[in-house]
Design a protein around this motif. Structure first.
Motif, PDB file in Angstrom:
ATOM      1  N   THR A   1      50.650  37.718  38.317  1.00  0.00           N
ATOM      2  CA  THR A   1      51.856  36.904  38.453  1.00  0.00           C
ATOM      3  C   THR A   1      52.996  37.441  37.605  1.00  0.00           C
ATOM      4  N   ASP A   2      52.678  38.319  36.654  1.00  0.00           N
ATOM      5  CA  ASP A   2      53.704  38.832  35.738  1.00  0.00           C
ATOM      6  C   ASP A   2      54.111  40.269  36.060  1.00  0.00           C
ATOM      7  N   GLY A   3      53.885  40.713  37.276  1.00  0.00           N
ATOM      8  CA  GLY A   3      54.252  42.067  37.675  1.00  0.00           C
ATOM      9  C   GLY A   3      53.338  42.558  38.775  1.00  0.00           C
ATOM     10  N   PRO A   4      53.471  43.823  39.128  1.00  0.00           N
ATOM     11  CA  PRO A   4      52.611  44.347  40.186  1.00  0.00           C
ATOM     12  C   PRO A   4      51.172  44.490  39.701  1.00  0.00           C
ATOM     13  N   GLY A   5      50.247  44.377  40.623  1.00  0.00           N
ATOM     14  CA  GLY A   5      48.859  44.619  40.271  1.00  0.00           C
ATOM     15  C   GLY A   5      47.943  43.477  40.609  1.00  0.00           C
ATOM     16  N   LYS A   6      46.704  43.636  40.143  1.00  0.00           N
ATOM     17  CA  LYS A   6      45.668  42.649  40.385  1.00  0.00           C
ATOM     18  C   LYS A   6      44.720  42.628  39.199  1.00  0.00           C
ATOM     19  N   THR A   7      44.000  41.545  39.072  1.00  0.00           N
ATOM     20  CA  THR A   7      42.978  41.410  38.045  1.00  0.00           C
ATOM     21  C   THR A   7      41.653  41.129  38.735  1.00  0.00           C
ATOM     22  N   VAL A   8      40.648  41.926  38.399  1.00  0.00           N
ATOM     23  CA  VAL A   8      39.291  41.695  38.875  1.00  0.00           C
ATOM     24  C   VAL A   8      38.526  41.099  37.705  1.00  0.00           C
ATOM     25  N   TRP A   9      37.843  39.984  37.939  1.00  0.00           N
ATOM     26  CA  TRP A   9      37.137  39.292  36.867  1.00  0.00           C
ATOM     27  C   TRP A   9      35.668  39.105  37.239  1.00  0.00           C
ATOM     28  N   ALA A  10      34.864  38.929  36.222  1.00  0.00           N
ATOM     29  CA  ALA A  10      33.428  38.668  36.409  1.00  0.00           C
ATOM     30  C   ALA A  10      32.934  37.821  35.252  1.00  0.00           C
ATOM     31  N   VAL A  11      31.964  36.954  35.520  1.00  0.00           N
ATOM     32  CA  VAL A  11      31.406  36.064  34.506  1.00  0.00           C
ATOM     33  C   VAL A  11      29.887  36.248  34.481  1.00  0.00           C
ATOM     34  N   VAL A  12      29.363  36.398  33.273  1.00  0.00           N
ATOM     35  CA  VAL A  12      27.925  36.456  33.057  1.00  0.00           C
ATOM     36  C   VAL A  12      27.557  35.268  32.182  1.00  0.00           C
ATOM     37  N   GLU A  13      26.669  34.439  32.679  1.00  0.00           N
ATOM     38  CA  GLU A  13      26.165  33.314  31.894  1.00  0.00           C
ATOM     39  C   GLU A  13      24.981  33.826  31.084  1.00  0.00           C
ATOM     40  N   ALA A  14      24.978  33.583  29.786  1.00  0.00           N
ATOM     41  CA  ALA A  14      23.874  34.033  28.937  1.00  0.00           C
ATOM     42  C   ALA A  14      22.626  33.237  29.283  1.00  0.00           C
ATOM     43  N   PRO A  15      21.489  33.905  29.401  1.00  0.00           N
ATOM     44  CA  PRO A  15      20.263  33.186  29.755  1.00  0.00           C
ATOM     45  C   PRO A  15      19.739  32.364  28.590  1.00  0.00           C
ATOM     46  N   ALA A  16      18.931  31.389  28.911  1.00  0.00           N
ATOM     47  CA  ALA A  16      18.282  30.583  27.866  1.00  0.00           C
ATOM     48  C   ALA A  16      17.285  31.441  27.126  1.00  0.00           C
ATOM     49  N   VAL A  17      17.166  31.207  25.803  1.00  0.00           N
ATOM     50  CA  VAL A  17      16.231  31.982  24.995  1.00  0.00           C
ATOM     51  C   VAL A  17      14.903  31.285  24.879  1.00  0.00           C
TER      52      VAL A  17
END
Length: 164
Positions: free
Chosen positions: A148-164
């Motif tokens: 939104t602040d200029g040309p381009g794109k953002t690729v995102w990813a989320v990793v949920e930490a597993p239970a120990v």
């Protein structure tokens, strides 16, 4: 002499006792849109994760580091605009680790990979084309959005930490 007031502390969300907790962490840096910049992003991400309590060699550390490597390599290979850098943002909060890679080439958007059955035409000797398939396999969710602040794109990813 004046004293600075303490920084506000972000409240922690309640969690189950058997799940790891990350206090709120944030890392952001720009890298040259070159293979060297992508390698540096991966290395610094690994060091940052270790400092945040995600130790080297753990499954979560390896997964997030590989996601950073793939998204950074894609930013260099497919999102490169001469003279412009790519940006890596990482954050950890609660049980989630989020990676964002922003490049300045908005017209080349990522395409969700279609998983093929083993041996169904996937060129294992080929040199590319599996990066987003790896990202999809290693993360709990991923996507992209236009800047939104200029040309381009953002690729995102989320990793949920597993239970120990």
């Amino acid at each position: 002499m004046t004293s600075n007031p303490p920084l506000p502390v972000r409240p922690l969300q309640p969690s189950r006792a058997d799940q790891p907790r990350f206090p709120w962490h944030h890392f952001e840096m720009r890298f040259s849109s070159t293979p060297r910049g992508a390698r540096l992003a991966r290395r610094l991400a690994g060091e940052r994760l270790d400092a945040w309590g995600v130790p080297y060699g753990s499954d979560t550390h390896d997964a997030v580091t590989l996601v950073v490597a793939e998204l950074s390599a894609n930013a260099v290979r497919h999102g490169h605009v001469p003279g412009r850098d790519f940006r890596l943002r990482m954050s950890a909060e609660g049980m989630a680790l989020r990676v964002e890679v922003t490049d300045t080439r908005g017209e080349r958007t990522p395409v969700r990979p279609i998983a093929e059955p083993p041996g169904a035409g996937l060129d294992v000797e080929g040199d590319g084309g599996r990066g987003l398939l790896l990202v999809a396999a290693l993360t709990d969710r991923w996507g992209w959005f236009p800047c939104t602040d200029g040309p381009g794109k953002t690729v995102w990813a989320v990793v949920e930490a597993p239970a120990v």
